[in-house]
Design an enzyme around this catalytic site. Sequence first.
Site, PDB file in Angstrom:
ATOM      1  N   GLY A   2      17.042  87.041   3.909  1.00 30.27           N
ATOM      2  CA  GLY A   2      16.827  87.794   2.851  1.00 30.27           C
ATOM      3  C   GLY A   2      15.368  88.255   2.524  1.00 30.27           C
ATOM      4  O   GLY A   2      15.305  89.404   3.581  1.00 30.27           O
ATOM      5  N   ASP A   3      14.817  87.772   1.442  1.00 25.72           N
ATOM      6  CA  ASP A   3      13.389  88.613   1.344  1.00 25.72           C
ATOM      7  C   ASP A   3      12.419  87.600   1.754  1.00 25.72           C
ATOM      8  O   ASP A   3      11.325  87.739   1.400  1.00 25.72           O
ATOM      9  CB  ASP A   3      13.265  89.029   0.014  1.00 25.72           C
ATOM     10  CG  ASP A   3      13.484  87.743  -1.097  1.00 25.72           C
ATOM     11  OD1 ASP A   3      13.737  86.770  -0.397  1.00 25.72           O
ATOM     12  OD2 ASP A   3      13.337  88.219  -2.255  1.00 25.72           O
ATOM     13  N   GLU A   4      12.524  86.686   2.730  1.00 31.95           N
ATOM     14  CA  GLU A   4      11.328  85.879   3.221  1.00 31.95           C
ATOM     15  C   GLU A   4      11.079  86.085   4.532  1.00 31.95           C
ATOM     16  O   GLU A   4      11.964  86.540   5.333  1.00 31.95           O
ATOM     17  CB  GLU A   4      12.204  84.661   3.239  1.00 31.95           C
ATOM     18  CG  GLU A   4      12.482  83.849   1.800  1.00 31.95           C
ATOM     19  CD  GLU A   4      13.041  82.311   1.935  1.00 31.95           C
ATOM     20  OE1 GLU A   4      13.258  81.867   2.961  1.00 31.95           O
ATOM     21  OE2 GLU A   4      13.081  81.807   0.604  1.00 31.95           O
TER      22      GLU A   4
END
Length: 442
Positions: free
Chosen positions: A327-329
């Site tokens: 994801g956005d991690e």
Amino acid sequence: MRLLRDAPIQWKLTLIIMLTCGVAVVLGVAALALRYVAAEQENLTRHMAILTRMVATNATSALAFGDQEWARRALAALEAEPEVCAADVFDAEGKVFASFRTRCARQGDMALDPASPGDARPTGLLLLADSLRVVQPIVLDEERIGTIVLVAGLEQLRAGLLVDAVGLLCIVVVAGLVAFFFASRLQKLVSEPIRCLAATMKHVSAVRDYAHRVAGTGTDEVGQLIDGFNEMLDQIRLRDEQLQQLAHHDALTQLVNRRRFETRLLETLARAKRQGSAGAVMFVDLDHFKAVNDTCGHAVGDQLLRAASERIRQCVRESDLVARLGGDEFAVLLDGLSSPSIAAKIATKIAGNLVASLAEPFNVAGRQLQISSSIGVSCYPEHGVDADELVRNADLAMYRIKEAGRNGFQMYFPEMATADGDPLVPPPADSPLTEDAAPVAD
């Protein structure tokens, strides 16, 4: 046959060459030997026929005048011929007129029959017979007045042929040795490339070294086989690299994935324990990314993730590892730091640079997008001595900064783990991030 099937190919090729040469030599030698034996037999027969006619001529007058002494003298001249064993002159009535015997005469040669046919033109091999009999009529004025029978032994013929056979056998043995010498060298033209191919195949199969190649050139079938095998190794290596890339890297950003990050973290901690060094783990979460992804679409979101990953790479050292966890991690692994204080100092500097860089607007697909980041930091060995503990503490620090308003970074401290429900527990006074722990304002 099983032993031959399991034998090395060089021995098979040598055996094939030797068998081929051996069959050719045996057939050639057999033909020459038969021709030679036939020629020697013909020479002996012709010689005995000439002797018989000469004696018959000399004994003609003796028979005409009844002079037995003269006939015996004519036969005695045969003693100079070692092949002759016995000879008899018969009169017209078939009675013995004169006889000649040598020491080698056998009992069967003592009684000669003038009525039996001679062997002046024998058929077959005389080597299988006991002797050669030649019968010659004695004619005077076209009237037969007697007969001469001559017996020749074959011992000398056999002895001469045996000597020649031994010499021929020696030549065959020498020819076989020469053929083996050349066969053992020539077979390497075929067996050596195949042996190298088999050795390379075993090596590649054992250690999976797809960069290894078979040495060999040529346009024949073996050369084509080697070229095809090397080309196959190229394709396998390329596919293996692609699989390794897919297995350990994120397809979108080309950063290492969570699996590879966890493996490298374990390796880094093991090395740090041996060397007494320090390190740090950062968890980076992009703020407001979901809103961008929902409003602008996944294609724009993917481009934003690629741009953000590039900024993260630019803010860390070359020796540091950047990973996309999903994801956005993202995560950053700092390695090879000399002490915990140095680890905290460098981690603080990099975290600050990351927050500032990711807060800058992004130009994606003709749009200017604004996001920020929340970063949690944990240091080894101060905040954990194993991978799970470091990751858990960095994750906890990241969520604490998110709860505090995002767009900042937070260093983990022990009291944080006991602060259930507290949106932000201030760090202790001696924390290296006392001033920097507060979030950066949006």
